[in-house]
Design a protein around this motif. Structure first.
Motif: not given
Length: 359
Positions: A98-100, A120-123, A349-351, A358-359
């Motif tokens: 995951h991304h951070q 989850v955030l969808n860009l 924190y994350a996305i 990302i988490v």
């Protein structure tokens, strides 16, 4: 008159557009136009593949140690119909990871995540603007961050790093293993910041003397002399609209103040400026950046947001600072979901982007 849908654009024109997309943000915007465009876009690949490890910096050459870990993070401005939000993301280069989410003003991961932050955030649901990138070095044996300011020259032929470590400027070509010191006896041991802009490295010492260093030859040229009234404790460089600004922070007992200067290249000196207009300057440990206060509901410009055990807002109009926890509209810049515990905010924190969580 016939109206053609974006999704009906010929494939040959789509290919021309895709060829000219140079950042992940560009590709995300392209993919968000319609389903047809998203299906036609190839996964983004960095033009420069950064090595995950670089050689250990040992000025005295007296011991062996494990390599340093090089990481890259990107600061984004996410904009929707409801709010704008600044996030810093360290993107994993390995499949399955995951991304951070990183503190916007430091190199530390945000942890635990804000309670109300979606998993989850969808860009693709946002307008995405890339504000800047930051680079950090960590010790691979314990993952502690090195207290170095890091700048990257992304030259495709020979990318390189320049850092400030112990007041000294060091340079490393990423294709080599040996760090080199910059030959500048006047400011060595007193350098405080370095950034990369206009295709060159710029550095400043504790007295305000600034130099430009050619990345290929490492030749040093003075571009600004010492500031006569620049008696602050910490100096930082930031680029804004192609110009180089200097932030001079002075701290004494219960008093914090900032002075701002703009570089006059012709006269080779810093010129003090009184106002940033409607802009907000975000002063970070690993990178600094500027954006308009109009992006954030209820926020006023001509201020500096920085962290000093807690997040603070310094107003350049009245030359006073206020803890951010007394100004909720500014808290929302970094966390629109839930006010963070500011003294501890930014240690994790994350996305998720359009393709990866990302988490």
């Amino acid at each position: 008159m016939n109206i053609t849908q974006w999704s009906d654009l010929p494939n040959d024109l789509l290919e021309i557009i895709i060829i000219n997309l140079h950042t992940k943000t560009d590709l995300t915007r392209f993919s968000s136009v319609c389903k047809t465009w998203r299906l036609s876009a190839l996964p983004y690949k960095n033009r420069i593949i950064l090595p995950s490890k670089v050689s250990f910096l040992d000025p005295l050459h007296i011991r062996e140690s494990s390599p340093l870990l090089l990481t890259e993070s990107t600061v984004y401005l996410l904009s929707s119909n409801l709010w704008c939000w600044i996030v810093k993301i360290k993107e994993s280069q390995q499949l399955g990871q995951h991304h951070q989410m990183i503190n916007p003003l430091s190199p530390f991961q945000v942890h635990p995540l804000p309670h109300l932050l979606p998993k989850v955030l969808n860009l693709l649901q946002f307008q995405v603007f890339e504000l800047t990138k930051s680079y950090t070095l960590q010790y691979s044996n314990n993952l502690n961050h090195c207290h170095y300011k890091v700048a990257l020259d992304p030259n495709l032929d020979c990318p390189s790093l320049m850092i400030v470590a112990g007041g000294v400027l060091w340079h490393l070509k990423l294709s080599q293993d040996k760090w080199s010191t910059i030959d500048d006896m006047e400011s060595q041991l007193s350098y405080q910041d370095v950034i990369y802009c206009r295709g060159k490295f710029f550095a400043v010492d504790e007295f305000g003397r600034a130099v430009v260093v050619d990345s290929s030859t490492l030749n040093v040229t003075e571009i600004a002399s010492v500031i006569s009234d620049g008696n602050g404790d910490k100096k930082n460089l930031v680029e804004f609209n192609g110009e180089l600004l200097l932030v001079d922070k002075c701290r004494s007992v219960k008093v914090e103040k900032f002075k701002l200067y703009k570089l006059n290249m012709e006269k080779k000196r810093w010129v003090e400026i009184e106002s940033l207009g409607d802009q907000i300057l975000f002063l970070g440990e690993d990178c600094s950046y500027i954006t308009s206060a109009k992006n954030f509901s209820g926020c006023r410009g001509n201020c500096i947001i920085y962290s000093d055990s807690e997040f603070k807002v310094y107003n350049l109009d009245d030359r006073r600072f206020v803890p951010m926890n007394q100004q909720p509209e500014y808290i929302n810049i970094f966390n629109p979901f839930q006010p963070p515990s500011l003294p501890h905010y930014g240690h994790n924190y994350a996305i998720l982007d359009a393709e990866k969580e990302i988490v």
